[in-house]
Design a protein around this motif. Sequence first.
Motif, PDB file in Angstrom:
ATOM      1  N   VAL A 111       1.036  -0.904  -0.106  1.00 34.58           N
ATOM      2  CA  VAL A 111      -0.364  -0.488  -0.224  1.00 34.58           C
ATOM      3  C   VAL A 111       0.923   1.186  -0.129  1.00 34.58           C
ATOM      4  O   VAL A 111       1.452   1.415   1.446  1.00 34.58           O
ATOM      5  CB  VAL A 111      -1.069  -0.047   0.852  1.00 34.58           C
ATOM      6  CG1 VAL A 111      -2.068   1.224   1.457  1.00 34.58           C
ATOM      7  CG2 VAL A 111      -1.720  -0.791   1.609  1.00 34.58           C
ATOM      8  N   PRO A 112       0.697   1.348  -0.946  1.00 32.50           N
ATOM      9  CA  PRO A 112       1.195   3.624  -1.353  1.00 32.50           C
ATOM     10  C   PRO A 112       1.153   4.554   0.216  1.00 32.50           C
ATOM     11  O   PRO A 112      -0.148   4.601   0.727  1.00 32.50           O
ATOM     12  CB  PRO A 112       1.076   3.737  -2.084  1.00 32.50           C
ATOM     13  CG  PRO A 112       0.514   3.186  -2.684  1.00 32.50           C
ATOM     14  CD  PRO A 112      -0.037   2.247  -2.291  1.00 32.50           C
ATOM     15  N   ALA A 113       2.244   5.465   0.877  1.00 34.41           N
ATOM     16  CA  ALA A 113       1.867   5.819   1.552  1.00 34.41           C
ATOM     17  C   ALA A 113       1.084   6.942   1.024  1.00 34.41           C
ATOM     18  O   ALA A 113       0.944   7.584  -0.094  1.00 34.41           O
ATOM     19  CB  ALA A 113       3.171   6.519   1.795  1.00 34.41           C
ATOM     20  N   GLY A 114       0.223   7.636   2.584  1.00 35.27           N
ATOM     21  CA  GLY A 114      -1.172   8.573   1.631  1.00 35.27           C
ATOM     22  C   GLY A 114      -1.977   7.161   1.048  1.00 35.27           C
ATOM     23  O   GLY A 114      -2.919   8.786   1.133  1.00 35.27           O
ATOM     24  N   VAL A 115      -2.290   7.084   0.990  1.00 32.13           N
ATOM     25  CA  VAL A 115      -4.074   5.969   0.749  1.00 32.13           C
ATOM     26  C   VAL A 115      -4.552   5.849   1.875  1.00 32.13           C
ATOM     27  O   VAL A 115      -4.333   4.838   2.982  1.00 32.13           O
ATOM     28  CB  VAL A 115      -3.264   5.106  -0.360  1.00 32.13           C
ATOM     29  CG1 VAL A 115      -4.148   3.861  -0.579  1.00 32.13           C
ATOM     30  CG2 VAL A 115      -2.548   4.983  -1.520  1.00 32.13           C
ATOM     31  N   THR A 116      -5.411   6.378   1.333  1.00 30.80           N
ATOM     32  CA  THR A 116      -6.428   5.686   2.900  1.00 30.80           C
ATOM     33  C   THR A 116      -7.733   5.093   2.217  1.00 30.80           C
ATOM     34  O   THR A 116      -8.611   5.385   1.682  1.00 30.80           O
ATOM     35  CB  THR A 116      -7.023   6.666   3.790  1.00 30.80           C
ATOM     36  OG1 THR A 116      -7.381   7.237   3.134  1.00 30.80           O
ATOM     37  CG2 THR A 116      -5.845   7.849   4.416  1.00 30.80           C
ATOM     38  N   LEU A 117      -8.408   3.991   3.176  1.00 30.20           N
ATOM     39  CA  LEU A 117      -8.972   3.252   2.728  1.00 30.20           C
ATOM     40  C   LEU A 117      -9.527   2.693   1.360  1.00 30.20           C
ATOM     41  O   LEU A 117      -9.968   3.019   0.387  1.00 30.20           O
ATOM     42  CB  LEU A 117     -10.747   3.772   3.059  1.00 30.20           C
ATOM     43  CG  LEU A 117     -10.584   4.120   4.309  1.00 30.20           C
ATOM     44  CD1 LEU A 117     -12.479   5.155   4.549  1.00 30.20           C
ATOM     45  CD2 LEU A 117     -10.926   3.058   5.400  1.00 30.20           C
ATOM     46  N   PRO A 118      -8.023   2.076   0.826  1.00 27.55           N
ATOM     47  CA  PRO A 118      -8.272   1.745  -0.297  1.00 27.55           C
ATOM     48  C   PRO A 118      -8.851   0.918  -0.741  1.00 27.55           C
ATOM     49  O   PRO A 118      -9.284  -0.269  -0.333  1.00 27.55           O
ATOM     50  CB  PRO A 118      -6.807   1.141  -0.388  1.00 27.55           C
ATOM     51  CG  PRO A 118      -6.479   1.245   0.722  1.00 27.55           C
ATOM     52  CD  PRO A 118      -6.559   1.743   1.632  1.00 27.55           C
TER      53      PRO A 118
END
Length: 583
Positions: A111-118
């Motif tokens: 999961v990339p940094a800064g991604v929320t609720l992907p």
Amino acid sequence: MAIGAMFGMQGCVDHGYDLSQDIDMTMEFGGNLTLPPSSVAPYSMKKIMNLPDDGSSSIRPDGALYGLSAGDYVLVQSGSGSSTTFSVDEVVITNLSAAGANQSIPVNFTVPAGVTLPTFGILIGGNATSSGLVQKIDAIENTVHMSESGVNRDLVSLNRIGTDIRGVFNMWVGMNNSRIDAKIKRGFRVSFDPSLSLEVVSANVDCAFEGSDLVFNADATVSSLDLVIRITGMDCSRLPSGQGLVNHNFIFDGKVTTTGEIEVSGVSVPAGDVSFNINTSFSLSSAVIKSIEGVVNPTVTIDNTSFAINDIPDFLNDGSSNLDIDNPQIYLTVDNSSEVSADINVTLRSVSNEKGLLASVNVGGIRVVPGHNVICISRTGQGNRNDITGNVTSSDLTNLISTIPDYIEVADCQVAVVQQPVEFVLGRDYSFTTANEVIAPLAFGPALTFTYSDKEEGWDEDLEDYNFKRVIISAQTTNTIPLSMTPSVRAIFKDDPNGDRSRDIRVNVTGNIAAGTLSSPSQSSFTVELVSEVANLAGLDGIEYTFAADSPIVGQPLNESQALTISKLSVTIAGGIIVDLND
């Protein structure tokens, strides 16, 4: 008998005169005395048969019921039937264990940094439609194994089977060993072996089978996918070598393949590596083979049966007769509720209560098919009933009733089920219900011989006053009976119960009676000469006459309207006569 009336000269004696005291009233006449011709009432077949009025005889003038002419005589007798059941047991498959029935497939994401609720898309062996993070994995396979050893040997080969096999498919998505909700996308498939026919028993999603593939018709979000399915059949012809029924062992190895897309969203995860697990399982709770399309070989038994032959006229039941019946027929009726055909061999036996076994005939090649069968076993291969479904020729069948037996046995039935593919329900009781009947039109073949005897008595009442040594009786005949007949005669004397005087009488018969028909009567003549070798013919009370029948018109039945008519019967007393007129 008209011969008595021909001696009407007694009426010339005036009994008003008492001549017997002083005068011998014995008178002798020389030369030949020929009496006027007379006739005898026709000997009809109805009279000759003399059947009981209560219909108890197995011989009946019912030819019209069997494709013959009205009044034709037929020997008809039904026998006791039998009923037998047979079945092939269902096959319960007990070995349902297998490795690889449960699978847990890891799926890893970064999961990339800064991604929320992907949104995570897990693509199982297919093309992705989800946006966001998508990870592709191979199709998931769960194995299916079923086997049973020592399967019923009545099952020979299987093309298809009908089954009741219950299975449960389960799938869930886990994260950190905990179940989470997942959206199963439309078009998701759970594919079973293509040899199987299946149906959904219960499901918590909208899905349906397309062939052997269970296809999802709409997106569905579940924490656990629970499918209960039923395998209703299997096409064994599509199984690889070594599977199906092999040496009386049943084996099936297959796979349940899962493909499609799963979407996970709304899950809060930190940046970095995330691991999910796709967990699938398939288990079988029970498996029974209920029906088959293939070759079966059940054991079918048919009990021995018999039927009595009743109230036969004595002249047909004489042990010295040879009733060369032209086309006797034995009917074997079988109602077969199964789908198998069978070949039957039977032994037919004619039995006399007095003499025991008279004849035995083995008959094979009787093919019984599913449903109602009327098999005619006959001498010619053709029967007289109009409901015959199969004919079997037995040239020896006439031996069975060349002498009329007291009863006929249908025995030693051997049933061989035809080894061809059929549809067969296992565990069901099928039946063979049999009935038997003999039908023998009284039409004869060339080897016929039998005799018919009767008597004309009471002559001495008219002839007691006459003594003579030689009598010649001549007659002309009209015959519509399809039998040639040779007459013979024996003299009967009054007060001679043992026939001692008859042995002193020489009888000469010339001529015979030709066979005829109702449409073409025969004309014949014969002569009987009675000569006393010792004393004379005084006390002659009548004659016993016998007609020896042979040389029939082959295939022409006896009919109650046929008759032998003796006309122009004349009597000549040769060589003189002595009349005793003394009272």
